[in-house]
Scaffold this motif. Structure first.
Motif, PDB file in Angstrom:
ATOM      1  N   TYR A 215     -23.495  -6.663  29.847  1.00 28.90           N
ATOM      2  CA  TYR A 215     -24.688  -6.966  29.057  1.00 28.90           C
ATOM      3  C   TYR A 215     -24.902  -5.845  28.054  1.00 28.90           C
ATOM      4  O   TYR A 215     -24.573  -4.698  28.325  1.00 28.90           O
TER       5      TYR A 215
ATOM      6  N   ASP B 176     -28.615 -11.689  21.206  1.00 28.62           N
ATOM      7  CA  ASP B 176     -29.193 -11.892  22.536  1.00 28.62           C
ATOM      8  C   ASP B 176     -28.534 -10.948  23.543  1.00 28.62           C
ATOM      9  O   ASP B 176     -27.389 -11.164  23.961  1.00 28.62           O
ATOM     10  N   SER B 177     -29.244  -9.885  23.920  1.00 26.88           N
ATOM     11  CA  SER B 177     -28.650  -8.892  24.835  1.00 26.88           C
ATOM     12  C   SER B 177     -28.631  -9.406  26.276  1.00 26.88           C
ATOM     13  O   SER B 177     -28.058  -8.772  27.160  1.00 26.88           O
ATOM     14  N   GLU B 178     -29.259 -10.552  26.517  1.00 19.39           N
ATOM     15  CA  GLU B 178     -29.274 -11.132  27.872  1.00 19.39           C
ATOM     16  C   GLU B 178     -27.991 -11.919  28.143  1.00 19.39           C
ATOM     17  O   GLU B 178     -27.738 -12.320  29.261  1.00 19.39           O
ATOM     18  N   GLU B 179     -27.219 -12.176  27.093  1.00 19.59           N
ATOM     19  CA  GLU B 179     -25.936 -12.874  27.265  1.00 19.59           C
ATOM     20  C   GLU B 179     -24.830 -11.846  27.431  1.00 19.59           C
ATOM     21  O   GLU B 179     -24.880 -10.776  26.823  1.00 19.59           O
ATOM     22  N   VAL B 180     -23.813 -12.177  28.236  1.00 14.70           N
ATOM     23  CA  VAL B 180     -22.726 -11.200  28.421  1.00 14.70           C
ATOM     24  C   VAL B 180     -21.832 -11.161  27.176  1.00 14.70           C
ATOM     25  O   VAL B 180     -21.725 -12.133  26.434  1.00 14.70           O
TER      26      VAL B 180
END
Length: 441
Positions: free
Chosen positions: A149, A98-102
């Protein structure tokens, strides 16, 4: 004085074993409480080759340190070196779901663990995995990616590899000598802690630690360790050459090297001669100092050239990788007369001798501030650092006010979690080794 107040570094070298007890004073300097040293009999070129004799030598050094300080030694931080240590550069990456999570600690751990799965030669094990720079989605030169991100996390690693059996033998000697294994540190890293400043590490510097059996190299640039190497030659091989070249016994060769030895042969005149007593009533032997320095010069040039090859392998010739702070020499072998000038002549780099006195309290014995004890002081600093880290954690838990039972439980778990996150890969590896040794009983 209780165990919690002091720490111990143990340097198992080829020529000597040093146990050094110390604590941090109120100014953040290291106060030496006791030191013990013994002749190292079971170690060859940094590797234990006689367990029984090494245990004896360790016990001797520990007993002397205990007698000097009136303290009891429990856990020790020990250094590892030897000709079996090698290093390599490696790049690896992970694709995040998940690239939306840091990016967090877990992602970094996952990447490091992936490097640990590298296939090594039989009998070898990864000791250190040291991250250099990270890349996030192609964006390069990131020092710390946490909080960013990104979908693809890449990194360049400096991987240090050693032989499993050699490392386990050191652990076995510590345990059999009745001591606890606090931590294991790569010796060039310990020496660099003791003699290098942060500015030098930022500017770029090569630390050359010339010991009895090996010469250790550690290269720093931008504050990060970039290259390590262990060359299987040290002061002992110079003594061996003098012994062969002058047909004298080892003890005399060592004294000759220390008293009259020079790395620069042009300095001695032809008529300078030293007389050595003959064995059992034989005639004394006359040795020309010019010949002596020629023997020393030949071997020192060979050692320095091998080290310089490693410096070039790192890429010192490239403008971006230039080592601005030059070379720092330390270890017993660095005390050889005119060695600094010879190193500057061969490499063309600025050179200084590194003394471990910067981190020591002002009233420390002048003998301990010698380059001879650089590794031992570095190991002690490592032990003190571990000690204060543990004490800080204990204090932070002890200082929590009395709140509801559940909240306190949560606080403890959070502290424990933070402690786990802070653990370096090397600490985790040390724990694995300790577990192995405990199970081997």
């Amino acid at each position: 004085m209780e165990q919690a107040n002091y720490s111990v570094g143990l340097d198992i070298g080829t020529t000597k074993i040093v146990a050094i007890i110390g604590k941090e004073n109120e100014y953040g300097k290291i106060e030496i409480l006791g030191i013990g040293k013994s002749k190292s009999l079971g170690v060859h070129r940094g590797v234990v080759n006689n367990i029984t004799q090494t245990i004896k030598s360790i016990q001797q050094a520990v007993e002397e340190a205990e007698a000097n300080s009136g303290l009891k030694i429990g856990n020790v931080v020990v250094g590892i070196a030897g000709q079996h240590i090698r290093s390599l550069q490696h790049s690896d990456y992970i694709t995040r779901p998940d690239s939306e999570e840091v990016i967090g600690d877990l992602d970094l751990d996952k990447l490091v663990n992936q490097v640990h799965k590298l296939i090594m030669l039989p009998g070898e094990e990864i000791i250190h995995v040291l991250p250099q720079e990270y890349k996030v989605d192609g964006q390069a030169e990131i020092k710390q990616p946490i909080g960013m991100y990104g979908g693809r996390l890449e990194a360049n690693f400096h991987v240090v590899v050693g032989q499993v059996t050699s490392i386990k033998n050191v652990g076995r000697c510590i345990k059999s000598a009745g001591l606890g294994l606090g931590n294991i540190t790569l010796e060039p890293l310990a020496s660099s802690d003791a003699v290098l400043s942060q500015e030098e590490k930022e500017a770029g510097v090569a630390l050359i630690d010339i010991g009895g059996g090996t010469t250790d190299l550690a290269i720093f640039k931008d504050g990060i360790i970039r290259h390590t190497a262990v060359i299987p030659f040290g002061g002992g091989i110079i003594t061996e050459d003098i012994k062969e070249g002058c047909s004298i016994i080892e003890k005399q060769a060592e004294l000759l090297k220390m008293k009259f030895g020079s790395a620069w042969p042009g300095e001695n005149r032809d008529n300078e001669i030293v007389s050595i007593p003959g064995l059992r009533g034989r005639e004394p032997k006359e040795i020309s100092l010019k010949n002596l320095s020629k023997i020393i010069h030949a071997r020192v040039v060979e050692i320095i050239e091998q080290v310089y090859v490693e410096v070039k392998n790192y890429g010192h010739d490239e403008q971006k990788k230039k080592l601005i702070a030059g070379i720092v020499l330390t270890g017993g072998g660095s005390q050889l007369k005119h060695l600094k000038q010879l190193v500057e002549y061969i490499t063309g780099m600025d050179t200084r001798i590194g003394y471990p006195n910067e981190h020591l309290a002002g009233d420390s014995d002048a003998e301990i501030a010698s380059p001879l004890y650089a590794t031992a002081v570095g190991l002690l600093m490592n032990a003190v650092k571990n000690q204060s880290k543990m004490q800080a954690e204990v204090t932070s838990v002890a200082d929590t006010p009395i709140v509801e039972e559940e909240e306190r439980e949560h606080e403890l778990q959070t502290n424990e979690q933070k402690r786990k996150e802070r653990k370096s890969v090397f600490d985790k590896w040390s724990e694995k080794l300790k577990e192995f040794l405990d199970n081997a009983e």
